[in-house]
Motif scaffolding. Structure first.
Motif, PDB file in Angstrom:
ATOM      1  N   VAL A 118       0.740  -1.267  -0.210  1.00 26.30           N
ATOM      2  CA  VAL A 118      -0.042  -0.037   0.076  1.00 26.30           C
ATOM      3  C   VAL A 118       0.846   1.362   0.059  1.00 26.30           C
ATOM      4  CG1 VAL A 118      -1.550   1.346   1.322  1.00 26.30           C
ATOM      5  CG2 VAL A 118      -1.885  -1.074   1.032  1.00 26.30           C
ATOM      6  N   LEU A 119       1.802   1.222   0.916  1.00 23.57           N
ATOM      7  CA  LEU A 119       2.753   2.410   0.888  1.00 23.57           C
ATOM      8  C   LEU A 119       3.637   2.582  -0.354  1.00 23.57           C
ATOM      9  CD1 LEU A 119       3.841   2.363   4.769  1.00 23.57           C
ATOM     10  CD2 LEU A 119       2.405   3.893   3.710  1.00 23.57           C
ATOM     11  N   ARG A 120       4.151   1.509  -0.843  1.00 22.92           N
ATOM     12  CA  ARG A 120       4.865   1.392  -2.190  1.00 22.92           C
ATOM     13  C   ARG A 120       3.922   2.089  -3.271  1.00 22.92           C
ATOM     14  NH1 ARG A 120       9.360  -1.291  -4.270  1.00 22.92           N
ATOM     15  NH2 ARG A 120       9.124  -2.925  -2.560  1.00 22.92           N
ATOM     16  N   LYS A 121       2.825   1.730  -3.227  1.00 22.28           N
ATOM     17  CA  LYS A 121       1.754   2.486  -4.139  1.00 22.28           C
ATOM     18  C   LYS A 121       1.767   4.083  -4.072  1.00 22.28           C
ATOM     19  CE  LYS A 121      -2.463   2.190  -6.701  1.00 22.28           C
ATOM     20  NZ  LYS A 121      -3.821   1.279  -6.766  1.00 22.28           N
ATOM     21  N   ALA A 122       1.516   4.380  -2.556  1.00 17.02           N
ATOM     22  CA  ALA A 122       1.276   5.751  -2.588  1.00 17.02           C
ATOM     23  C   ALA A 122       2.510   6.741  -2.858  1.00 17.02           C
ATOM     24  CB  ALA A 122       0.844   6.026  -1.114  1.00 17.02           C
ATOM     25  N   LEU A 123       3.708   6.126  -2.594  1.00 14.97           N
ATOM     26  CA  LEU A 123       5.003   6.442  -2.816  1.00 14.97           C
ATOM     27  C   LEU A 123       5.605   6.606  -4.237  1.00 14.97           C
ATOM     28  CD1 LEU A 123       6.181   5.794   0.598  1.00 14.97           C
ATOM     29  CD2 LEU A 123       5.823   7.938  -0.081  1.00 14.97           C
ATOM     30  N   GLN A 124       4.921   6.028  -5.155  1.00 16.25           N
ATOM     31  CA  GLN A 124       5.186   6.016  -6.654  1.00 16.25           C
ATOM     32  C   GLN A 124       6.036   7.177  -6.906  1.00 16.25           C
ATOM     33  OE1 GLN A 124       5.742   3.461  -8.764  1.00 16.25           O
ATOM     34  NE2 GLN A 124       5.233   1.976  -7.595  1.00 16.25           N
ATOM     35  N   PRO A 125       7.128   7.432  -7.748  1.00 17.94           N
ATOM     36  CA  PRO A 125       7.710   8.647  -8.480  1.00 17.94           C
ATOM     37  C   PRO A 125       6.641   9.326  -9.264  1.00 17.94           C
ATOM     38  CG  PRO A 125       9.378   7.107  -8.015  1.00 17.94           C
ATOM     39  CD  PRO A 125       7.877   6.297  -7.759  1.00 17.94           C
TER      40      PRO A 125
END
Length: 573
Positions: free
Chosen positions: A504-511
């Motif tokens: 979930v966090l990886r998606k929200a922190l996509q460049p």
């Protein structure tokens, strides 16, 4: 210089017994003209309906009145479309109560066009087949598009108009204008019988008298055989502001002195100093009723910095227009001020930065509860077309009841205040760099999705005490640098947390902003109830998921292989 227009308008029924056209120009106050602009509108009721004159009058009157009741923080487009959507809903409902329920051609239906001049720009709102032209010396440039559908055999019908359906799709366009530009708004009874030569002749004959020129155009259309209602509006830009003025006039306000405990200042009594920096002083003060307020005062260092002083003047204005328990509240404007400062509620509690120091390994539920409240505060800003732009632990307070409150609105971007000079986007790097979304560094500017990125950084930091990409984000200088950003997986620092949370966090922190969740509500929902995309085992290659672990492992393999080869070589001797 201020925005000034010369306007002429005229309408006649012509050969018809009833005039189903309607037109008007707003008469805003100086303050309204600065914040919302000057609006003019024209509407044409369909001839087949016995009530279309009601529709055209309601459309123009409603727009010119209700537009100035919208939030000053909104852009022209959002404010105008909200007003017109409400008008459309009312017209459609009226049609459903009458003959229009069975025959749309007999309902409360009209076409509509409006121009809104704000700052140094003009905005066009349009639906139907009324027309808006820019007048050139030898031509009429049509700026609006006719929403008329042509059938085989030459027949036509209106494809779009106010009141036809419950949903309204209205055209919007904006562009910079210039002093001396002239525009013509006309119904079909006028423009079908006029050309560029007729318009130029009327303007040349009547000079600056735009009213006489509009009357001449209506007379010319009737003389040339128009059998319909005829309406023409002419508007010429007389002057434009050099720049957009801030919402609060600080010219009459003096810089405040440095305050000391027990000092009386502008109706407040200073209790103690809370913070002192090179740019501002923050003090706790009480008013005559004993209520506590935090006063923020610019220091003498900012005396020549008009941009920073405008931020001081705007911060309290922003706070006063947000009604949320999760956004700091401004003191009521009870008296005229002599000095430039802001007065906001004093919050008994701690910053999120202090909370993180006190809770180095918090539980997921605690963090989710804080994230939910931050998101609600941001959503309150976004509904007003505002961005906080400086979301960081020091700008979040947690009061003694556990309520999380966004503070420090000095960096807030207000779209409605920014438009008028060509660009309402949030392009300025205004916040703390390590919490700022990459798109600010690539020149794309801010958005609610950029603030979603900042919130995700905070969630990651609350859980781990570290930043998800370290200090890499501020080093981005262009789109090519985005692939260099390396997300450090959450579970390398907190293996006790679930795998889905990392995804979930990886998606929200996509460049790339388009690859994130596209709304704060979506991100918050994923934190509580992750969907299948986050619950499925991650098939992303190890090099992408855990780059540090991948290279460490690869180095170890190469090291072991080297040792084995050396051993074999030695044993061979």
């Amino acid at each position: 210089m201020t925005l000034k227009l010369n306007v002429g308008q005229h309408s006649e029924a012509g050969l018809k017994p009833l005039n189903q056209d309607f037109h008007g120009v707003a008469q805003p106050t100086d303050a309204q003209a600065r914040s919302r602009g000057i609006a003019l509108a024209i509407a044409d009721g369909i001839s087949s309906s016995p009530v279309s004159q009601v529709a055209s009058a309601a459309a123009v009157r409603g727009f010119l009145e209700d537009y100035y009741g919208t939030s000053e923080a909104w852009t022209v487009r959002r404010a105008a479309q909200c007003v017109l959507a409400a008008t459309n809903a009312w017209l459609h409902a009226e049609s459903q109560r009458g003959e229009g329920r069975f025959d749309k051609d007999r309902g409360h239906v009209c076409t509509f066009s409006a121009l809104v001049f704000k700052g140094r720009e003009v905005h066009l709102l349009h639906v139907g087949d009324t027309r808006v032209y820019r007048v050139h010396p030898g031509a009429l440039e049509q700026l609006s598009q006719d929403h008329r559908v042509r059938l085989y055999g030459g027949q036509t019908y209106l494809g779009r108009a106010l009141g036809v359906t419950a949903h309204l799709d209205i055209d919007h366009a904006s562009w910079p204008t210039e002093v001396g530009e002239t525009f013509l708004l006309a119904t079909d009874g006028a423009y079908e019988h006029l050309d560029a030569a007729a318009v130029q002749q009327a303007l040349a004959r009547h000079g600056p008298d735009m009213q006489a020129a509009a009357e001449a155009l209506v007379a010319a259309a009737l003389a040339r055989g128009s059998a319909d209602n005829v309406t023409a509006m002419l508007v010429r830009v007389a002057s434009l502001p050099a720049q957009i003025a801030p919402p609060v006039n600080r010219e009459d306000l003096r810089l405040p002195p440095r305050l000391s405990p027990r000092q009386e200042f502008e109706g407040y009594r200073v209790v103690r100093e809370l913070q002192q920096t090179a740019r501002s002083q923050l003090v706790l003060a009480v008013d005559a009723d004993g209520r506590e307020w935090a006063l923020k005062l610019p220091t003498a260092e900012l005396a020549g910095n008009g941009r920073e002083l405008d931020r001081f003047a705007t911060e309290e204005w922003v706070a006063r227009r947000i009604d949320s328990p999760h956004v700091i509240k401004a003191a009521p404007p009870e008296r005229k001020r002599e000095h430039l400062f802001t007065a906001v509620e004093f919050i008994q509690g701690q910053t999120l930065a202090q909370w993180m120091t006190d809770h180095p390994r918090p539980g997921l539920d605690e963090v989710r509860g804080i994230a939910d409240q931050i998101a609600r505060g941001l959503q309150a800003l976004h509904r007003k077309e505002m961005l906080h732009q400086d979301l960081r632990p020091e700008n979040l307070m947690i009061d003694r009841q556990g309520t999380v409150i966004l503070i420090d609105l000095a960096s807030a971007h207000v779209a409605g205040l920014s438009e008028g000079l060509g660009d309402a986007r949030a392009l300025e790097l205004a916040g703390t760099l390590q919490y700022t979304a990459p798109e600010y560094f690539t020149g794309e500017g801010g958005s609610p999705v950029a603030e979603l990125f900042s919130l995700a950084v905070l969630v990651y930091q609350m859980l781990t005490g570290a930043l998800p990409c370290g200090l890499q984000v501020p080093q981005v200088r262009g789109a090519r640098d985005l692939h260099k950003l390396q997300y450090v997986p959450l579970r390398t620092r907190r293996p006790d947390l679930p795998e889905w949370l990392d995804r979930v966090l990886r998606k929200a922190l996509q460049p790339q902003a388009a690859r994130r969740q596209q709304a704060l509500s979506e991100f918050v929902h994923d934190l509580h109830a992750p969907g299948p995309e986050f619950m499925t085992r991650d098939r992303t290659p190890l090099q992408q998921r855990h780059p540090l672990l991948f290279w460490r492992g690869l180095t170890l393999v190469f090291g072991l292989a080297t040792v084995v080869l050396l051993g074999l070589r030695v044993s061979g001797h």
